[in-house]
Design a protein around this motif. Sequence first.
Motif: not given
Length: 507
Positions: A498, A186, A172
């Motif tokens: 995430l 995010f 990620r």
Amino acid sequence: MADTQNRENQNNGAESRQQEQDIHQLLKVRREKLAALQEAGKDPFLITKYDVTHHSMDIKNHFEELEGKTVSIAGRIMQKRVMGKASFCNVQDLQGNIQSYVARDSIGEEPYADFKKYDVGDIVGITGEVFKTKTGEISVHAAKVLLMSKSLQILPEKFHGLTNTDIRYRQRYTDLIMNPDVKDTFIKRSKIISAIRRYLDGQGFMEVETPMLVSNAGGAAARPFETHYNALDEDVKLRISLELYLKRLIVGGMERVYEIGRVFRNEGLDTRHNPEFTLMELYQAYTDYQGMMDLTENMFRYVAQEVCGTTTVPYAEEMIDLGKPFERLTMVEAVKKYAGVDFDAIVDTEAAKKIADEKGVHYEARHKKGDILNLFFEEFVEEHLIQPTFVMDHPVEISPLTKRKPDKPDYVERFELFIYGREMCNAYSELNDPIDQRERFKAQEAALAAGDEEANTTDEDFMNALEIGMPPTGGIGYGLDRLIMLLTNSPAIRDVLLFPTMKSLDK
């Protein structure tokens, strides 16, 4: 034909080996550059602090105020163009990208020689004046460049980007670097959770924390993860729900409580399910499921307006309208509307099984009329519930912790909110009759004995709390990841986690 295929395979293999050799050589060069810096007393990893005065978008949005003034920025080099005595680099920070003009005469001959050896991926700090180039690009004219971290790996090639979804989820950190929209998702996730907290705090709710390791994982229909607690020599489970502890707090006199936390369910992975996910549950004394419906509708509308600036949000090919009143249907009404079967006219379980056979709905021998109603709902109704719809009054068989409807005791005061065919939350008028609750637990344990691995078992401490006395209470649980998927227009739950659960590469 076979010879042609063999030659193609050989060529592809040779090309792949050459690429591996090239990458190995590039990685070797980067380590050699680091070693040279360290030998010269310029180890970037010894830098402990850098005072950042501005970020990229701050500078671009306030150019008129900052033109000609000195700023300090920091970030990762994403592009670099060396042109003799002057160069350009593009630095990426939290907010975006900004160009820097780096000239030998401005930063000095030795620092410029060092800069020319920096690589894409290196992290630098740049101090200089804000200006606009001849082509109109807002930039920073560097007076000083400081290398703070040497990148020893190679970022994905910029033009093609990072598109392999498996690598994106596993790495990620690389995904966030290469795909700005991912970082935006995010950032929005954080804003959504903050907005939820603001709304609930404004309604007089108190945020609390309850145990993750429990002896009895109840409150939902799911298989728990099990582990062993060495210090106590006891088997324990990871929680599947927040419910039973939060209700204990209602018994204790905390009239409005909520918790946002991870829960763990030993189930499969798909676009809507991850074995660990973020759940929010809240409980309010002296209200019922109708009060929970009003709270949910108002909260969803508030969060969308706060975070997205509108109550009409795009999701896939639809525009979801959170601004107008949400539709409200009982489960019986919904099945009648979309399946053409009226369960109010079905007298018992045998009649329900007969109509299920006629409609091709698979059921198990242990299933009763209420279970079969729920199977009809899942089969014929869910996919049609695109705009926000409250589905109310579930059968008692699938709702072991919910208060019965006084006028229809085979049903309970429960609702689920559906948007885009997906369950977004689940709410009850909470069962506070300890005698009825014990009978429900007995039924759950019978289901467990009959093979239902997701059935609950009796929680004696919770039963003791109910016997002390719990006021009439409304309660609700929200799968926050699904709300975040909706408000970020993300197709899969992994896109809003995430670090989603992935199968080990060693397997």
